[in-house]
Design an enzyme around this catalytic site. Structure first.
Site, short mmCIF file in Angstrom:
data_model
loop_
_atom_site.label_atom_id
_atom_site.label_comp_id
_atom_site.label_asym_id
_atom_site.label_seq_id
_atom_site.Cartn_x
_atom_site.Cartn_y
_atom_site.Cartn_z
CG HIS A 295 -1.92 1.06 1.29
ND1 HIS A 295 -3.24 0.82 1.60
CD2 HIS A 295 -1.85 2.39 1.06
CE1 HIS A 295 -3.93 1.95 1.56
NE2 HIS A 295 -3.10 2.92 1.24
CG HIS A 338 -0.95 6.30 9.50
ND1 HIS A 338 -2.22 5.90 9.14
CD2 HIS A 338 -0.89 7.60 9.14
CE1 HIS A 338 -2.88 6.89 8.60
NE2 HIS A 338 -2.11 7.95 8.60
CD GLU A 344 -3.22 12.14 8.14
OE1 GLU A 344 -4.28 11.57 8.49
OE2 GLU A 344 -2.22 11.53 7.77
CE1 TYR A 353 -10.21 7.59 3.17
CE2 TYR A 353 -10.61 7.43 5.54
CZ TYR A 353 -9.73 7.49 4.48
OH TYR A 353 -8.38 7.44 4.70
CG HIS A 368 -6.77 11.55 12.55
ND1 HIS A 368 -7.38 11.26 11.34
CD2 HIS A 368 -7.53 10.97 13.50
CE1 HIS A 368 -8.46 10.54 11.56
NE2 HIS A 368 -8.58 10.34 12.86
CG HIS A 374 -4.98 8.58 12.14
ND1 HIS A 374 -3.81 9.17 12.54
CD2 HIS A 374 -5.04 8.75 10.79
CE1 HIS A 374 -3.18 9.69 11.51
NE2 HIS A 374 -3.90 9.43 10.43
#
Length: 435
Positions: A295, A338, A344, A353, A368, A374
């Site tokens: 990813h 992460h 963010e 989402y 965040h 999160h």
């Protein structure tokens, strides 16, 4: 309103490109040839330069536009009166709070009549506007148009992200009409007014105090993909020759002042330059992803960036998550858990989402801030960990992030009046010990 196509080539009242030098005139024969500041301008107009960067900025990053207008801006009032817009806040605007994730439901205007200015609600601030670094995240709520009222933000350029209802942004340099799924950028100091033909309108604004937004360097990606220059639309010249009692409100240093004038300030008949308002359709963003496994970092989804003085670190990145194919094998496909040195602020424009299987409807927001843990909710984690993981198309989804290297501080409105979800951490309560 009078308009005419530019010789650059138009697209439904627009020219195409980002960072280019444009020429456009609403009346043919208005632009001077061979010089910027002729002794006498055509049609009895005044010449005036609007600078978006220091005069000595390197040429490839220097932004300015020459305007040829009915009246110079010095005629735009003089008796300035302070105006109170308490819901529009400017950094630094800090209040103590514990670290942790925050989530809000969609904001609603309610029965009050609110326009582009009175309906602006600041959610977070970061940095310091006076030091020209950082940003603020706002939600705009508008159910009436500005009529003979005009606005200029001397603190920042404005990145506008409509979520509900189309806007009509009339500026000194032409007209933008962004709707949901599109964005617009209004340069710092550019006078404009906003109409809401599809009231009520709601969306998000990133107020960028620092370096101007630009396209990110693609690096190994090469010359194509992500957001392409040709897909950004710049308005052709259009002007109002209107004699009517009007007002101009200016935001400077976090404060608002208003003056009365007797005419429309949108009286630029022709202009040329590269400090311009733009519109962009996010459906034209060409996403990248893993074709076999793993990813990639979300930075591959950057549409626009405002660089800091630190190489490779942005004051602001504007990132989107749009519909796309997911094909990576043996890979956890949603965003992984992460902790990030960037802060963010996220908003949902439409659909769901992919890291939230519920509880994050269109218009919802999340914050965040730096190094706050999160990631996907428990339901998403279980589905992604145990699904077949065949090719999957994410359809009808569009969300975004305003991401900054600076700490984002929620405002008093965000903590006390906005629909704050007090159970933000509950989405992870179902993540059980598996060891």
């Amino acid at each position: 309103m009078k308009t005419a196509p530019s010789p650059n080539g138009t697209h439904e009242g627009y020219m195409t490109g980002f960072g280019n030098h444009f020429e456009t005139e609403a009346l043919a024969g208005t632009l001077p040839l061979g010089m910027n500041s002729p002794q006498r301008c055509a049609r009895g107009l005044y010449n005036e330069q609007l600078s978006g960067t220091a005069f000595t900025m390197p040429g490839q990053r220097n932004r300015r536009t020459w305007c040829y207008r009915i009246r110079p801006s010095v005629r735009h009032g003089g008796d300035w009166q302070a105006v109170d817009l308490p819901y529009w806040r400017t950094a630094p605007d800090r209040r103590g709070r514990a670290p942790g994730p925050l989530r809000w439901g969609p904001l609603e205007a309610g029965p009050d009549r609110v326009d582009w200015l009175t309906g602006m609600r600041t959610m977070t601030t970061a940095g310091d506007a006076d030091l020209q670094t950082g940003m603020a995240c706002h939600v705009y709520l508008a159910n009436v148009s500005m009529e003979h009222d005009y606005f200029a933000c001397a603190d920042a350029e404005l990145l506008v992200v409509p979520q509900q209802g189309r806007l009509r942004i009339l500026t000194e340099l032409g007209v933008l009409d962004p709707g949901p799924g599109e964005i617009a950028v209004i340069p710092r100091g550019l006078v404009h007014r906003v109409e809401v033909p599809d009231a009520p309108a709601r969306g998000f604004v990133c107020e960028n105090y620092g370096s101007l937004f630009e396209l990110p360097a693609r690096g190994p990606v090469g010359a194509n993909g992500l957001a392409n220059q040709r897909d950004f639309l710049v308005p052709v010249a259009a002007f109002e020759d209107v004699e009517a009692p009007s007002t101009v409100t200016v935001k400077w240093g976090g404060r608002f002042h208003r003056t009365a004038i007797a005419h429309s300030p949108l009286d630029v008949v022709a202009w040329h330059g590269n400090l311009v308002p733009v519109k962009y359709d996010l459906a034209r963003f060409c996403p990248f992803g893993a074709l076999l496994f793993d990813h990639p970092d979300p930075s591959i989804n950057t549409v626009l960036t405002a660089p800091s003085l630190i190489e490779g670190v942005a004051d602001i990145d504007f990132v989107i998550f749009r519909d796309r194919w997911m094909v990576a094998e043996g890979t956890f496909r949603p965003p992984w858990f992460h902790r990030n040195v960037m802060s963010e602020f996220m908003g949902n424009i439409r659909g769901a989402y992919d890291a939230r299987r519920s509880g994050f409807p269109p218009g919802a927001m999340a914050l965040h801030t730096m190094l706050t843990p999160h990631g996907p909710d428990a339901q998403t984690f279980e589905h992604a960990s145990n699904s077949d993981a065949g090719p999957e198309k994410l359809d009808d989804t569009l969300s975004f992030m305003f991401e900054t290297r600076l700490a984002q501080h929620p405002t008093g409105f965000a903590m006390d009046e906005a629909p704050l979800r007090r159970d933000a951490g509950a989405i992870w309560s179902g993540l059980v010990r598996r060891f």
